[in-house]
Scaffold this motif. Structure first.
Motif, PDB file in Angstrom:
ATOM      1  N   TYR A  21       0.784  -1.225   0.000  1.00 29.76           N
ATOM      2  CA  TYR A  21       0.000   0.000   0.000  1.00 29.76           C
ATOM      3  C   TYR A  21       0.817   1.276   0.000  1.00 29.76           C
ATOM      4  O   TYR A  21       0.444   2.241  -0.660  1.00 29.76           O
ATOM      5  CB  TYR A  21      -0.972  -0.007   1.177  1.00 29.76           C
ATOM      6  N   ASN A  22       1.898   1.329   0.729  1.00 33.60           N
ATOM      7  CA  ASN A  22       2.675   2.565   0.773  1.00 33.60           C
ATOM      8  C   ASN A  22       3.191   2.949  -0.607  1.00 33.60           C
ATOM      9  O   ASN A  22       3.090   4.107  -1.017  1.00 33.60           O
ATOM     10  CB  ASN A  22       3.835   2.440   1.756  1.00 33.60           C
ATOM     11  N   GLU A  23       3.742   1.985  -1.320  1.00 31.44           N
ATOM     12  CA  GLU A  23       4.262   2.254  -2.653  1.00 31.44           C
ATOM     13  C   GLU A  23       3.133   2.555  -3.632  1.00 31.44           C
ATOM     14  O   GLU A  23       3.257   3.427  -4.490  1.00 31.44           O
ATOM     15  CB  GLU A  23       5.115   1.082  -3.147  1.00 31.44           C
ATOM     16  N   ALA A  24       2.012   1.855  -3.488  1.00 33.67           N
ATOM     17  CA  ALA A  24       0.859   2.131  -4.352  1.00 33.67           C
ATOM     18  C   ALA A  24       0.372   3.557  -4.130  1.00 33.67           C
ATOM     19  O   ALA A  24       0.059   4.267  -5.094  1.00 33.67           O
ATOM     20  CB  ALA A  24      -0.252   1.128  -4.074  1.00 33.67           C
ATOM     21  N   ALA A  25       0.307   3.991  -2.884  1.00 41.34           N
ATOM     22  CA  ALA A  25      -0.144   5.344  -2.574  1.00 41.34           C
ATOM     23  C   ALA A  25       0.787   6.382  -3.189  1.00 41.34           C
ATOM     24  O   ALA A  25       0.328   7.400  -3.730  1.00 41.34           O
ATOM     25  CB  ALA A  25      -0.238   5.539  -1.058  1.00 41.34           C
ATOM     26  N   GLN A  26       2.074   6.134  -3.133  1.00 41.86           N
ATOM     27  CA  GLN A  26       3.036   7.067  -3.736  1.00 41.86           C
ATOM     28  C   GLN A  26       2.804   7.198  -5.231  1.00 41.86           C
ATOM     29  O   GLN A  26       2.834   8.299  -5.784  1.00 41.86           O
ATOM     30  CB  GLN A  26       4.463   6.585  -3.483  1.00 41.86           C
ATOM     31  N   LEU A  27       2.565   6.070  -5.895  1.00 40.70           N
ATOM     32  CA  LEU A  27       2.348   6.104  -7.342  1.00 40.70           C
ATOM     33  C   LEU A  27       1.011   6.748  -7.696  1.00 40.70           C
ATOM     34  O   LEU A  27       0.917   7.479  -8.689  1.00 40.70           O
ATOM     35  CB  LEU A  27       2.445   4.702  -7.925  1.00 40.70           C
ATOM     36  N   LEU A  28      -0.018   6.493  -6.904  1.00 47.07           N
ATOM     37  CA  LEU A  28      -1.304   7.146  -7.145  1.00 47.07           C
ATOM     38  C   LEU A  28      -1.169   8.656  -6.987  1.00 47.07           C
ATOM     39  O   LEU A  28      -1.711   9.429  -7.790  1.00 47.07           O
ATOM     40  CB  LEU A  28      -2.363   6.602  -6.186  1.00 47.07           C
ATOM     41  N   ASP A  29      -0.458   9.084  -5.971  1.00 49.17           N
ATOM     42  CA  ASP A  29      -0.234  10.502  -5.750  1.00 49.17           C
ATOM     43  C   ASP A  29       0.536  11.108  -6.924  1.00 49.17           C
ATOM     44  O   ASP A  29       0.198  12.190  -7.411  1.00 49.17           O
ATOM     45  CB  ASP A  29       0.525  10.697  -4.434  1.00 49.17           C
ATOM     46  N   GLN A  30       1.543  10.392  -7.400  1.00 47.11           N
ATOM     47  CA  GLN A  30       2.321  10.847  -8.556  1.00 47.11           C
ATOM     48  C   GLN A  30       1.428  10.950  -9.794  1.00 47.11           C
ATOM     49  O   GLN A  30       1.511  11.918 -10.553  1.00 47.11           O
ATOM     50  CB  GLN A  30       3.478   9.872  -8.807  1.00 47.11           C
ATOM     51  N   TYR A  31       0.559   9.959  -9.983  1.00 54.17           N
ATOM     52  CA  TYR A  31      -0.357   9.972 -11.129  1.00 54.17           C
ATOM     53  C   TYR A  31      -1.255  11.213 -11.071  1.00 54.17           C
ATOM     54  O   TYR A  31      -1.427  11.913 -12.075  1.00 54.17           O
ATOM     55  CB  TYR A  31      -1.203   8.696 -11.131  1.00 54.17           C
TER      56      TYR A  31
END
Length: 104
Positions: A21-31
């Motif tokens: 989840y932490n890495e997914a959240a970072q990528l979603l935020d970047q998107y």
């Protein structure tokens, strides 16, 4: 090197499915930052993760505030209201979080 919008979305989805989840959240935020006009679904996905998994209601509110509610269909507008209520409920319950974007 930056991923395309589809690759970034696919990678974030894969990490979410793998419960990273932490890495997914970072990528979603970047998107959301890189593709603001094409990211309503990602706004909802990130806000949901922040509320349900990471219990970060204030950051979820900041994400939800970026959504133009007038442009949403009825179902998404209702989801938006529901998520806002959930965030405020967590805040009222005293859920604490650190400011910023720390994903840990």
């Amino acid at each position: 090197f930056q991923l395309s919008s589809e690759d970034l979305k696919d990678l974030a989805s894969g990490l979410f499915k793998a419960k990273i989840y932490n890495e997914a959240a970072q990528l979603l935020d970047q998107y959301i930052e890189r593709f603001p006009d094409a990211s309503v679904q990602m706004h909802f996905r990130l806000a949901g993760m922040l509320l349900e998994i990471q219990r970060r209601p204030r950051y979820a509110l900041r994400i939800l505030e970026k959504i133009s509610v007038e442009a949403l269909d009825e179902d998404l507008a209702n989801l938006h209201k529901k998520m806002l209520r959930a965030a405020h409920r967590l805040i009222d319950e005293g859920v604490m979080e650190l400011d910023g974007r720390a994903w840990s």
